[in-house]
Design a protein around this motif. Sequence first.
Motif, PDB file in Angstrom:
ATOM      1  N   ARG A 240      28.798 -13.199 -54.973  1.00  0.00           N
ATOM      2  CA  ARG A 240      27.844 -14.144 -55.574  1.00  0.00           C
ATOM      3  C   ARG A 240      28.337 -14.624 -56.930  1.00  0.00           C
ATOM      4  O   ARG A 240      28.202 -15.802 -57.269  1.00  0.00           O
ATOM      5  CB  ARG A 240      26.460 -13.500 -55.700  1.00  0.00           C
ATOM      6  CG  ARG A 240      25.714 -13.368 -54.373  1.00  0.00           C
ATOM      7  CD  ARG A 240      24.247 -13.071 -54.602  1.00  0.00           C
ATOM      8  NE  ARG A 240      24.037 -11.784 -55.268  1.00  0.00           N
ATOM      9  CZ  ARG A 240      23.900 -10.634 -54.639  1.00  0.00           C
ATOM     10  NH1 ARG A 240      23.959 -10.581 -53.308  1.00  0.00           N
ATOM     11  NH2 ARG A 240      23.699  -9.515 -55.315  1.00  0.00           N
TER      12      ARG A 240
ATOM     13  N   ARG B 107      29.114 -18.521 -57.889  1.00  0.00           N
ATOM     14  CA  ARG B 107      28.477 -19.178 -59.036  1.00  0.00           C
ATOM     15  C   ARG B 107      29.526 -19.747 -59.978  1.00  0.00           C
ATOM     16  O   ARG B 107      29.387 -20.865 -60.483  1.00  0.00           O
ATOM     17  CB  ARG B 107      27.569 -18.193 -59.780  1.00  0.00           C
ATOM     18  CG  ARG B 107      26.256 -17.884 -59.062  1.00  0.00           C
ATOM     19  CD  ARG B 107      25.255 -17.243 -60.000  1.00  0.00           C
ATOM     20  NE  ARG B 107      25.718 -15.946 -60.501  1.00  0.00           N
ATOM     21  CZ  ARG B 107      25.459 -14.790 -59.904  1.00  0.00           C
ATOM     22  NH1 ARG B 107      24.741 -14.754 -58.786  1.00  0.00           N
ATOM     23  NH2 ARG B 107      25.897 -13.650 -60.422  1.00  0.00           N
TER      24      ARG B 107
ATOM     25  N   ALA C  88      26.438 -21.479 -49.266  1.00  0.00           N
ATOM     26  CA  ALA C  88      25.481 -20.840 -50.164  1.00  0.00           C
ATOM     27  C   ALA C  88      24.422 -21.823 -50.643  1.00  0.00           C
ATOM     28  O   ALA C  88      23.249 -21.475 -50.805  1.00  0.00           O
ATOM     29  CB  ALA C  88      26.214 -20.220 -51.356  1.00  0.00           C
ATOM     30  N   GLN C  89      24.835 -23.072 -50.871  1.00  0.00           N
ATOM     31  CA  GLN C  89      23.880 -24.105 -51.288  1.00  0.00           C
ATOM     32  C   GLN C  89      22.859 -24.354 -50.182  1.00  0.00           C
ATOM     33  O   GLN C  89      21.661 -24.513 -50.445  1.00  0.00           O
ATOM     34  CB  GLN C  89      24.619 -25.402 -51.631  1.00  0.00           C
ATOM     35  CG  GLN C  89      25.560 -25.307 -52.821  1.00  0.00           C
ATOM     36  CD  GLN C  89      24.835 -25.472 -54.158  1.00  0.00           C
ATOM     37  OE1 GLN C  89      23.673 -25.820 -54.209  1.00  0.00           O
ATOM     38  NE2 GLN C  89      25.548 -25.212 -55.227  1.00  0.00           N
TER      39      GLN C  89
ATOM     40  N   ASP D   2      21.973 -22.207 -47.858  1.00  0.00           N
ATOM     41  CA  ASP D   2      21.117 -21.017 -47.813  1.00  0.00           C
ATOM     42  C   ASP D   2      20.071 -21.061 -48.926  1.00  0.00           C
ATOM     43  O   ASP D   2      18.914 -20.665 -48.732  1.00  0.00           O
ATOM     44  CB  ASP D   2      21.953 -19.751 -47.939  1.00  0.00           C
ATOM     45  CG  ASP D   2      22.823 -19.494 -46.711  1.00  0.00           C
ATOM     46  OD1 ASP D   2      22.547 -20.106 -45.651  1.00  0.00           O
ATOM     47  OD2 ASP D   2      23.772 -18.697 -46.816  1.00  0.00           O
ATOM     48  N   ARG D   3      20.478 -21.543 -50.104  1.00  0.00           N
ATOM     49  CA  ARG D   3      19.534 -21.629 -51.223  1.00  0.00           C
ATOM     50  C   ARG D   3      18.428 -22.632 -50.917  1.00  0.00           C
ATOM     51  O   ARG D   3      17.252 -22.357 -51.146  1.00  0.00           O
ATOM     52  CB  ARG D   3      20.270 -22.035 -52.498  1.00  0.00           C
ATOM     53  CG  ARG D   3      19.356 -22.178 -53.714  1.00  0.00           C
ATOM     54  CD  ARG D   3      20.131 -22.647 -54.925  1.00  0.00           C
ATOM     55  NE  ARG D   3      20.816 -23.904 -54.697  1.00  0.00           N
ATOM     56  CZ  ARG D   3      20.212 -25.092 -54.706  1.00  0.00           C
ATOM     57  NH1 ARG D   3      18.901 -25.185 -54.892  1.00  0.00           N
ATOM     58  NH2 ARG D   3      20.913 -26.201 -54.503  1.00  0.00           N
TER      59      ARG D   3
ATOM     60  N   GLN E 155      17.424 -23.531 -48.003  1.00  0.00           N
ATOM     61  CA  GLN E 155      16.590 -22.959 -46.952  1.00  0.00           C
ATOM     62  C   GLN E 155      15.617 -21.948 -47.538  1.00  0.00           C
ATOM     63  O   GLN E 155      14.454 -21.876 -47.124  1.00  0.00           O
ATOM     64  CB  GLN E 155      17.464 -22.297 -45.883  1.00  0.00           C
ATOM     65  CG  GLN E 155      16.675 -21.780 -44.688  1.00  0.00           C
ATOM     66  CD  GLN E 155      17.563 -21.545 -43.482  1.00  0.00           C
ATOM     67  OE1 GLN E 155      18.741 -21.891 -43.495  1.00  0.00           O
ATOM     68  NE2 GLN E 155      17.008 -20.979 -42.432  1.00  0.00           N
ATOM     69  N   GLY E 156      16.068 -21.177 -48.527  1.00  0.00           N
ATOM     70  CA  GLY E 156      15.182 -20.216 -49.170  1.00  0.00           C
ATOM     71  C   GLY E 156      14.079 -20.863 -49.973  1.00  0.00           C
ATOM     72  O   GLY E 156      13.004 -20.277 -50.161  1.00  0.00           O
ATOM     73  N   GLU E 157      14.344 -22.086 -50.462  1.00  0.00           N
ATOM     74  CA  GLU E 157      13.352 -22.791 -51.269  1.00  0.00           C
ATOM     75  C   GLU E 157      12.340 -23.546 -50.418  1.00  0.00           C
ATOM     76  O   GLU E 157      11.273 -23.921 -50.896  1.00  0.00           O
ATOM     77  CB  GLU E 157      14.049 -23.788 -52.206  1.00  0.00           C
ATOM     78  CG  GLU E 157      14.872 -23.123 -53.297  1.00  0.00           C
ATOM     79  CD  GLU E 157      15.667 -24.123 -54.108  1.00  0.00           C
ATOM     80  OE1 GLU E 157      15.663 -25.315 -53.741  1.00  0.00           O
ATOM     81  OE2 GLU E 157      16.289 -23.714 -55.110  1.00  0.00           O
TER      82      GLU E 157
ATOM     83  N   GLN F 119      19.930 -33.610 -55.146  1.00  0.00           N
ATOM     84  CA  GLN F 119      20.616 -32.463 -55.753  1.00  0.00           C
ATOM     85  C   GLN F 119      22.128 -32.662 -55.727  1.00  0.00           C
ATOM     86  O   GLN F 119      22.822 -32.370 -56.709  1.00  0.00           O
ATOM     87  CB  GLN F 119      20.229 -31.181 -55.022  1.00  0.00           C
ATOM     88  CG  GLN F 119      18.800 -30.723 -55.265  1.00  0.00           C
ATOM     89  CD  GLN F 119      18.516 -29.368 -54.644  1.00  0.00           C
ATOM     90  OE1 GLN F 119      19.414 -28.565 -54.440  1.00  0.00           O
ATOM     91  NE2 GLN F 119      17.249 -29.114 -54.341  1.00  0.00           N
TER      92      GLN F 119
END
Length: 202
Positions: free
Chosen positions: A23, A27, A74-75, A77-78, A80-82, A106
Amino acid sequence: MARIAEVRAPAQPNSPQQEARVRRILRAAARQGAASGLERVQMHEVAKESGVAIATLYRYFPSKMHLFTAVMRAQIDRIQGEVAEPVDDLDPVDAVTALLLEATRQMLRSPLLAQAMMISNNAAIHATEAEAGQTTASFTNLLLRTARREEPSDRDHQLARLVEHGWYGLLTSALNQHTAADQVEEDLRATCELLLAEWSTT
């Protein structure tokens, strides 16, 4: 163009410490990609910022292609989490349109990072890398979930893929400054309305 690494499978994190390390790497890569673009990102600088040895970075990400394809995943997944649980009274076409409009905004806020991710993902597709297929599948599944297609048919998957391809083309046109952002949004709304008409509940 992102360099294609030697053919070998990237290592996968198998402990909480390794997952945290990955991670940090992602980042750092995202920050440097947003600031400098793909060509100017140096792997040793990513390793330095994320606090790992360069050999560790290459073990998980054998090339910048692997690295920025993973950043893209990862973007997704982020996002999707939001995304909140699908709202029953919201038309599925409107839900998918809203998701893609937000994703577009975005991406356009960090155009250099967006280009780095898309170039790398394209390179991975041409190299038949599994990471690119995983990224595509993740995004298709996100569209289906947003549209509340709980048991999607082959037709549903086809429509989601077509919308994804349309979005990708519009985003590429915007990043290449061929199409203005407001026109991209208008075209994206039309794409969803035309391709997903059979999903509409209104």
